[in-house]
Design a protein around this motif. Structure first.
Motif, PDB file in Angstrom:
ATOM      1  N   ILE A   1       0.839  -1.196   0.000  1.00  0.00           N
ATOM      2  CA  ILE A   1       0.000   0.000   0.000  1.00  0.00           C
ATOM      3  C   ILE A   1       0.873   1.244   0.000  1.00  0.00           C
ATOM      4  O   ILE A   1       1.867   1.329   0.733  1.00  0.00           O
ATOM      5  CB  ILE A   1      -0.939  -0.004   1.225  1.00  0.00           C
ATOM      6  CG1 ILE A   1      -1.947  -1.162   1.106  1.00  0.00           C
ATOM      7  CG2 ILE A   1      -1.684   1.331   1.353  1.00  0.00           C
ATOM      8  CD1 ILE A   1      -2.811  -1.357   2.337  1.00  0.00           C
ATOM      9  N   PHE A   2       0.489   2.225  -0.826  1.00  0.00           N
ATOM     10  CA  PHE A   2       1.154   3.524  -0.876  1.00  0.00           C
ATOM     11  C   PHE A   2       0.164   4.600  -0.445  1.00  0.00           C
ATOM     12  O   PHE A   2      -1.043   4.495  -0.725  1.00  0.00           O
ATOM     13  CB  PHE A   2       1.664   3.828  -2.283  1.00  0.00           C
ATOM     14  CG  PHE A   2       2.919   3.090  -2.644  1.00  0.00           C
ATOM     15  CD1 PHE A   2       4.152   3.711  -2.576  1.00  0.00           C
ATOM     16  CD2 PHE A   2       2.865   1.760  -3.038  1.00  0.00           C
ATOM     17  CE1 PHE A   2       5.307   3.026  -2.900  1.00  0.00           C
ATOM     18  CE2 PHE A   2       4.011   1.069  -3.365  1.00  0.00           C
ATOM     19  CZ  PHE A   2       5.239   1.695  -3.301  1.00  0.00           C
ATOM     20  N   THR A   3       0.673   5.621   0.221  1.00  0.00           N
ATOM     21  CA  THR A   3      -0.201   6.693   0.699  1.00  0.00           C
ATOM     22  C   THR A   3       0.583   7.982   0.855  1.00  0.00           C
ATOM     23  O   THR A   3       1.819   7.989   0.817  1.00  0.00           O
ATOM     24  CB  THR A   3      -0.838   6.305   2.054  1.00  0.00           C
ATOM     25  OG1 THR A   3      -1.809   7.280   2.428  1.00  0.00           O
ATOM     26  CG2 THR A   3       0.219   6.211   3.147  1.00  0.00           C
ATOM     27  N   ASN A   4      -0.126   9.085   1.029  1.00  0.00           N
ATOM     28  CA  ASN A   4       0.485  10.345   1.443  1.00  0.00           C
ATOM     29  C   ASN A   4      -0.109  10.790   2.775  1.00  0.00           C
ATOM     30  O   ASN A   4       0.040  11.938   3.179  1.00  0.00           O
ATOM     31  CB  ASN A   4       0.282  11.437   0.384  1.00  0.00           C
ATOM     32  CG  ASN A   4      -1.198  11.735   0.130  1.00  0.00           C
ATOM     33  OD1 ASN A   4      -2.076  10.954   0.486  1.00  0.00           O
ATOM     34  ND2 ASN A   4      -1.471  12.872  -0.491  1.00  0.00           N
ATOM     35  N   ASP A   5      -0.777   9.868   3.466  1.00  0.00           N
ATOM     36  CA  ASP A   5      -1.404  10.133   4.757  1.00  0.00           C
ATOM     37  C   ASP A   5      -0.495   9.589   5.853  1.00  0.00           C
ATOM     38  O   ASP A   5      -0.436   8.377   6.102  1.00  0.00           O
ATOM     39  CB  ASP A   5      -2.780   9.449   4.805  1.00  0.00           C
ATOM     40  CG  ASP A   5      -3.549   9.759   6.082  1.00  0.00           C
ATOM     41  OD1 ASP A   5      -2.925  10.118   7.105  1.00  0.00           O
ATOM     42  OD2 ASP A   5      -4.790   9.624   6.065  1.00  0.00           O
ATOM     43  N   GLY A   6       0.235  10.486   6.511  1.00  0.00           N
ATOM     44  CA  GLY A   6       1.213  10.075   7.517  1.00  0.00           C
ATOM     45  C   GLY A   6       0.611   9.365   8.703  1.00  0.00           C
ATOM     46  O   GLY A   6       1.188   8.404   9.226  1.00  0.00           O
ATOM     47  N   ASP A   7      -0.543   9.816   9.173  1.00  0.00           N
ATOM     48  CA  ASP A   7      -1.178   9.177  10.323  1.00  0.00           C
ATOM     49  C   ASP A   7      -1.623   7.759   9.980  1.00  0.00           C
ATOM     50  O   ASP A   7      -1.462   6.823  10.770  1.00  0.00           O
ATOM     51  CB  ASP A   7      -2.379  10.004  10.798  1.00  0.00           C
ATOM     52  CG  ASP A   7      -1.952  11.324  11.412  1.00  0.00           C
ATOM     53  OD1 ASP A   7      -0.853  11.373  11.986  1.00  0.00           O
ATOM     54  OD2 ASP A   7      -2.706  12.307  11.311  1.00  0.00           O
TER      55      ASP A   7
END
Length: 249
Positions: A126-132
């Protein structure tokens, strides 16, 4: 999508810790952002900052490696079928292909991987730009299940699956699968919740078994399904919330 309004700089007038700001800009998870700060790669209003307690506002000019970073309004959650031969880093000094590069033509946001798969393994990541979101999923206390299908070159030892479930100590490190099931003489299904570095490979090598193929087919409630190597899709809100509900932290 996850409600991070209590920590999101876009929803606050007060100052925010620099590592949290970087995470919300899609630079990296908070933990990884802390290392980036400590390595002296971050400037605030032109000044290098290495103190983790530093606070900033959206009005400050924050740069990483000389490039300005900004808060991203759109949160992305992407499932990629990582092909063999790709590494899970933002860049590679050896020139090996990076899994994130597969996504760059389709997403302007800076995405980073949640967890890793070594270059000789393939499957779900999984890739994201949501740090939390990334921090919760990647923390060992979350105990998110990861399911793998392992194929061996030679027949599997009959005791291996049961031993892996009971726990195996290799070079002083204890490895224990949540579940392991022999599918046939050359294939095993393994479910991990912690996923120490190269865990499956170390356990198999310790038993004298050479792995021919290692594929991660599931992360929590997210399965590869019909994706082929190199293909990806965005997770929907139900899937994202489902992942967060599975987190035990």
């Amino acid at each position: 999508m996850p409600d991070n309004s209590h920590e999101n700089p876009q929803n606050q007038k007060e100052e925010t810790r620099l590592q949290a700001f970087l995470a919300h800009c899609g630079v990296a998870s908070r933990r990884a952002s802390e290392k980036i700060i400590l390595d002296g790669r971050v400037t605030v209003n032109g000044n290098v900052v290495t103190e983790l307690g530093t606070k900033v506002t959206p009005k400050d000019t924050v740069c990483v490696d000389g490039k300005k970073v900004s808060l991203e309004e759109k949160k992305r959650y992407v499932l990629l079928y990582k092909p063999l031969g790709y590494v899970c880093t933002q860049s590679d000094e050896k020139g090996r292909p990076c899994a994130v590069d597969i996504l760059k033509e389709s997403y302007k946001e800076r995405l980073y991987n949640v967890g890793r798969l070594d270059m000789f393994s393939h499957g779900a990541i999984i890739f994201t730009n949501d740090g939390d979101f990334a921090a919760r999923l990647s923390h060992p206390s979350a105990e998110i299940e990861k399911e793998y299908i392992v194929e061996s070159s030679l027949p599997l030892p009959r005791y291996l699956a049961e031993d892996f479930k009971k726990g195996v100590r290799v070079e002083g490190i204890f490895y224990k699968a949540k579940d392991a099931e022999e599918l046939n003489s050359h294939r095993m299904r393994v479910v991990l919740v912690e996923g120490k570095n190269r865990e499956i490979r170390r356990v198999f090598e310790n038993a004298g078994v050479s792995i021919r193929n290692l594929c991660r087919v599931r992360i929590g409630n997210i399965e590869l399904e019909d994706l082929e190597p190199g293909q990806f899709r965005e997770l929907n809100e139900r899937e994202v919330q489902g992942l967060l509900k599975l987190c035990k932290n």
